[in-house]
Design a protein around this motif. Structure first.
Motif, PDB file in Angstrom:
ATOM      1  N   GLY A 145      81.187  -7.558  25.429  1.00 25.97           N
ATOM      2  CA  GLY A 145      80.175  -7.066  26.345  1.00 25.97           C
ATOM      3  C   GLY A 145      79.415  -8.159  27.068  1.00 25.97           C
ATOM      4  N   ASP A 146      78.175  -7.830  27.452  1.00 25.29           N
ATOM      5  CA  ASP A 146      77.306  -8.698  28.243  1.00 25.29           C
ATOM      6  C   ASP A 146      76.060  -9.002  27.425  1.00 25.29           C
ATOM      7  N   LYS A 147      75.727 -10.301  27.305  1.00 30.73           N
ATOM      8  CA  LYS A 147      74.592 -10.727  26.485  1.00 30.73           C
ATOM      9  C   LYS A 147      73.952 -11.946  27.110  1.00 30.73           C
ATOM     10  N   THR A 148      72.772 -12.310  26.619  1.00 28.11           N
ATOM     11  CA  THR A 148      72.028 -13.458  27.133  1.00 28.11           C
ATOM     12  C   THR A 148      71.751 -14.433  26.011  1.00 28.11           C
TER      13      THR A 148
ATOM     14  N   TYR B 288      67.192  -5.817  18.930  1.00 27.61           N
ATOM     15  CA  TYR B 288      66.232  -5.878  20.029  1.00 27.61           C
ATOM     16  C   TYR B 288      65.480  -4.551  20.062  1.00 27.61           C
ATOM     17  N   THR B 289      64.204  -4.597  20.396  1.00 25.93           N
ATOM     18  CA  THR B 289      63.480  -3.356  20.663  1.00 25.93           C
ATOM     19  C   THR B 289      63.907  -2.833  22.027  1.00 25.93           C
TER      20      THR B 289
ATOM     21  N   PHE C 278      74.650   0.658  25.993  1.00 31.54           N
ATOM     22  CA  PHE C 278      73.922  -0.433  25.361  1.00 31.54           C
ATOM     23  C   PHE C 278      73.896  -0.247  23.843  1.00 31.54           C
ATOM     24  N   VAL C 279      73.913  -1.372  23.126  1.00 28.13           N
ATOM     25  CA  VAL C 279      73.680  -1.369  21.683  1.00 28.13           C
ATOM     26  C   VAL C 279      72.550  -2.356  21.415  1.00 28.13           C
ATOM     27  N   PRO C 280      71.299  -1.922  21.505  1.00 27.46           N
ATOM     28  CA  PRO C 280      70.162  -2.835  21.347  1.00 27.46           C
ATOM     29  C   PRO C 280      70.144  -3.563  20.015  1.00 27.46           C
ATOM     30  N   GLU C 281      70.678  -2.934  18.975  1.00 25.72           N
ATOM     31  CA  GLU C 281      70.609  -3.534  17.637  1.00 25.72           C
ATOM     32  C   GLU C 281      71.537  -4.718  17.462  1.00 25.72           C
ATOM     33  N   LEU C 282      72.427  -4.971  18.424  1.00 25.20           N
ATOM     34  CA  LEU C 282      73.347  -6.107  18.355  1.00 25.20           C
ATOM     35  C   LEU C 282      73.074  -7.049  19.520  1.00 25.20           C
ATOM     36  N   GLY C 283      71.947  -7.721  19.480  1.00 26.81           N
ATOM     37  CA  GLY C 283      71.648  -8.716  20.493  1.00 26.81           C
ATOM     38  C   GLY C 283      71.335  -8.147  21.856  1.00 26.81           C
TER      39      GLY C 283
ATOM     40  N   THR D 269      72.835   3.313  16.974  1.00 24.00           N
ATOM     41  CA  THR D 269      73.039   4.330  17.997  1.00 24.00           C
ATOM     42  C   THR D 269      73.124   3.692  19.371  1.00 24.00           C
ATOM     43  N   ALA D 270      74.138   4.076  20.130  1.00 24.14           N
ATOM     44  CA  ALA D 270      74.277   3.565  21.494  1.00 24.14           C
ATOM     45  C   ALA D 270      73.331   4.305  22.431  1.00 24.14           C
TER      46      ALA D 270
END
Length: 283
Positions: free
Chosen positions: A66-69, A95-96, A15-20, A2-3
């Motif tokens: 997207g944007d990631k770290t 990610y939580t 955001f998509v927390p479940e993908l990094g 879920t976004a």
């Protein structure tokens, strides 16, 4: 999957927390600014088919966009280098997430390869958002890493990098098909649109990077040590190829993409210690 959405009158962040812990959508007045793979997600960030953690060689990487770290330096020669992407924990693992009014915080699981846990905190501002990054050593050994934030945009525009006085302000880092071209002027470097797969580093970066009407500002410590020949900023360009690039681990670029990359200094971290990087974004 879920976004999660955060926005105001002008901006909408998806955001998509479940993908990094990805920021996968940045919309300004209804116009999408980031690149993401349209074969994998709908405009509402609903997956088209199965997506999830991804590992293997560079040619196996599923580039969601997207944007990631990530942690830097990147490499495959030992424990002091991050052998990704792909990476099933920091790049594409779940990610939580914690939310508050006007902010989203996403935190990775502990990563056994690097010893790190990454935290990404986004907070809306009047002109854009603030991104606070933290890498914490959750292992029982000392580690040495830098934070490395990567934002992918559709290609076709020019990148502007503010420069300070430096004897070697720009360096060639990767020539997948060739070294990207750039132009120097007083106080800045310009990377024009071009069909090339490659990367530039900016040891002379002054703390400002702009592309497609988005400006990133951040602190640069001239006395600190940065990865990749001392580069607080890197710019990666890619475009589709007739076949995977063997010299880059069979990387197969999916589209015309510009990556704006901001790095923190390399930091020795004892168990429990952390390093941070703050990026102000005007969009």
């Amino acid at each position: 999957m879920t976004a999660l959405w955060l926005g105001n009158e002008r901006l909408r962040l998806g955001f998509v927390p479940e993908l990094g812990g990805r920021l996968l959508s940045l919309q300004r007045d209804g116009t999408e600014l980031l690149w993401r793979d349209p074969t994998l997600f709908t405009p509402a960030l609903e997956p088209r088919g199965e997506v999830g953690p991804n590992d293997g060689d560079m040619g196996d990487w599923v580039n969601y966009g997207g944007d990631k770290t990530w942690p830097a330096p990147q490499g495959w020669s030992g424990h002091g280098e991050w052998p990704g992407p792909p990476d099933p924990v920091l790049d594409s693992g779940p990610y939580t997430v914690d939310t508050a009014r006007g902010s989203v915080t996403m935190t990775s699981a502990p990563d056994p390869r690097t010893g790190l846990r990454l935290t990404r905190h986004f907070a809306l501002t009047a002109t854009g958002y603030t991104l606070n990054l933290t890498a914490t050593n959750v292992s029982d050994r000392e580690v040495r890493w830098a934070l490395w934030n990567v934002t992918q945009f559709p290609g076709g525009g020019e990148v502007l990098v503010a420069l300070r006085d430096h004897p070697n302000p720009v360096v060639d880092l990767i020539a997948g098909t060739a070294n990207p071209r750039y132009e120097l002027s007083a106080g800045s470097a310009r990377v024009p649109p071009q069909e090339v797969v490659g990367k530039l580093g900016f040891p002379g970066a002054a703390g400002s990077l702009a592309y497609a009407g988005v400006t990133f500002t951040f602190e640069v410590d001239p006395a600190a040590t940065y990865p990749d020949e001392g580069s607080p900023v890197e710019v990666w360009l890619e475009h589709p190829q007739p076949e995977p690039i063997a010299a880059l681990g069979n990387l197969n670029p999916p589209a015309h993409i510009v990556e704006c990359e901001i790095l923190g200094p390399l930091t020795d971290l004892a168990p429990g210690e952390h390093t941070s990087l703050t990026i102000e974004v005007v969009a």
